[in-house]
Design an enzyme around this catalytic site. Structure first.
Site, short mmCIF file in Angstrom:
data_model
loop_
_atom_site.label_atom_id
_atom_site.label_comp_id
_atom_site.label_asym_id
_atom_site.label_seq_id
_atom_site.Cartn_x
_atom_site.Cartn_y
_atom_site.Cartn_z
N HIS A 1 0.83 -1.21 0.00
CA HIS A 1 0.00 0.00 0.00
C HIS A 1 0.86 1.27 0.00
O HIS A 1 2.09 1.21 0.03
CB HIS A 1 -0.94 0.00 1.21
CG HIS A 1 -0.21 0.05 2.52
ND1 HIS A 1 0.28 1.22 3.07
CD2 HIS A 1 0.11 -0.93 3.42
CE1 HIS A 1 0.86 0.97 4.22
NE2 HIS A 1 0.77 -0.33 4.47
N SER B 1 1.20 4.05 -5.14
CA SER B 1 1.74 5.29 -4.60
C SER B 1 3.12 5.09 -3.97
O SER B 1 4.04 4.60 -4.62
CB SER B 1 0.74 5.89 -3.60
OG SER B 1 1.09 7.21 -3.26
N ASP C 1 -4.85 12.65 -11.71
CA ASP C 1 -4.15 12.50 -10.43
C ASP C 1 -3.57 13.83 -9.99
O ASP C 1 -2.71 14.41 -10.67
CB ASP C 1 -3.04 11.46 -10.57
CG ASP C 1 -2.53 10.96 -9.23
OD1 ASP C 1 -2.51 11.76 -8.28
OD2 ASP C 1 -2.14 9.78 -9.13
N HIS D 1 -5.85 9.65 -8.11
CA HIS D 1 -4.87 8.85 -7.39
C HIS D 1 -5.49 7.59 -6.78
O HIS D 1 -4.82 6.55 -6.69
CB HIS D 1 -4.25 9.70 -6.27
CG HIS D 1 -2.97 9.14 -5.72
ND1 HIS D 1 -1.83 9.01 -6.48
CD2 HIS D 1 -2.66 8.68 -4.48
CE1 HIS D 1 -0.86 8.50 -5.73
NE2 HIS D 1 -1.34 8.28 -4.52
#
Length: 391
Positions: A122, A197, A342, A370
């Site tokens: 993540h 990310s 984004d 995003h």
């Protein structure tokens, strides 16, 4: 549990003798101490720096500490929550990992199907629930030719993973903890990686280190900044947290990224009092249970989010070119997905990566940002992943 008090980053660590001998000094981002601070330049912080020495001389600090915490060892700082859930990590030294795999049955035991392992990583201010509550339910446990095992990891300092105080949360430390908690215990000799990310920088570093075992890498909205001329860390901070007043989200991001004590204050207000905020939101929304995205948002400390932001997103920019080059030379497939709307990671990051590394496969998803680059197309995203793993 570490009780040693770490200083803030208002002072350049290179000013201290022996800095160059620190084992991980090259993994510390320049943005930690090269940020321009008008309060520091005006001399307003001089008294704050001298205050601990003053109180030490007159014994006030020692008295208050012994009075308030006579025999107590604390795992959290004053700005972090100390509830049972938030300090439960003190019972382990490994990351929290959620595993999804085929149910154990006689048919599965007799099957000779090969097993494909996939690690999900993540991003900042998130946890493994970003994957487990969204795409995991669409992931197939088995197909006609393959069984799958999925590992969703809580990064060091986030979710239910350890949040040590004596940690710089550098790129090296994140990679080593994933090795220690996922790869070595499960004996993963081959695997795929999917990251979002900030997790993309960690994923690239991890797979570059273990390139001989990696089959494919999927990067979603990676914050990529070329380091051909040096200074990539500062360039990353200027782009990710550009100083501007509008929109409000950009202003808040800049304030929290550039000013450490404001970031700590926000952590004090939000994270330390998360139980109060959660009760209020339950009353306002008339819900007995809040979405995981809200409850997981506060599962970090100021130390973990601040240093991960600078030492991984900014500091990691110094190594990304090298790591991607190593993966390409090893023949690892790299697929990059980015939303054209984004606002956190500009799409220019995608085109800069494609220009530097033409071998990278890129895909631009129109009308997504995003988060919605995955959330608004979960089934399609999973279907594309399965096709990639099977190829």
């Amino acid at each position: 549990m570490e009780e040693k008090s770490e200083s803030c980053q208002c002072i350049n660590p290179q000013d201290f003798a022996g800095y160059e001998f620190l084992s991980d000094h090259q993994y510390l981002s320049e943005t930690l101490y090269r940020r321009r601070n008008i309060f520091r330049q005006a001399g307003f912080l001089q008294f704050a720096r001298q205050l601990p020495e003053i109180t030490k001389k007159i014994g006030i600090f020692a008295f208050l500490r012994s009075f308030l915490f006579p025999t107590r060892k604390v795992a959290n700082r004053w700005s972090d929550c100390g509830c049972k859930n938030c300090v439960s990590w003190t019972n382990t030294d490994k990351l929290n990992v959620i595993v999804k795999q085929p149910s154990v049955s006689q048919d599965a035991l007799m099957s000779n199907k090969p097993v494909q392992n996939v690690i999900f990583i993540h991003g900042l201010l998130s946890s493994s629930s970003y994957w487990t509550n969204t795409v995991f339910k669409y992931l197939p446990e088995t197909t006609e030719k393959t069984n799958y095992r999925y590992f969703a990891v809580d990064l060091l300092g986030f979710g239910d993973s350890p949040k040590p105080r004596d940690c710089r949360y550098s790129l090296k430390e994140h990679v080593e903890m994933i090795e220690k908690s996922v790869i070595l215990p499960n004996n993963l000799t081959s695997f795929h990686v999917v990251a979002h990310s900030m997790g993309c920088i960690i994923a690239v570093a991890l797979t570059a280190k273990l390139s001989g075992s990696v089959k494919s890498v999927v990067l979603v909205a990676p914050p990529y900044f070329a380091d051909s001329k040096g200074g990539a860390s500062c360039a990353a901070l200027n782009v990710i947290a550009e100083k501007k007043l509008w929109p409000p989200t950009s202003f808040l991001t800049a304030m929290l990224a550039w000013y450490e004590h404001i970031c700590r204050g926000a952590c004090l207000v939000i994270c330390r009092n998360h139980r109060t905020w959660e009760r209020i939101m339950k009353i306002v929304t008339w819900r007995r249970k809040l979405p995981a995205a809200i409850t997981e948002f506060t599962k970090h400390t100021h130390q973990s989010v601040w240093h991960s932001m600078h030492n991984v997103i900014c500091g990691g920019a110094k190594f990304t070119d090298k790591h991607i080059g190593m993966l390409i030379n090893s023949g690892v497939k790299i697929n990059v997905i980015h939303g054209d709307k984004d606002d956190y990671v500009p799409i220019d990051c995608l085109w800069n990566m494609k220009t530097k590394f033409p071998e990278v496969e890129v895909e631009v998803i129109a009308g997504t940002d995003h988060s919605s680059v995955i959330m608004s197309r979960r089934q399609v995203f999973v279907a594309n992943l399965v096709c990639l793993w099977a190829s």
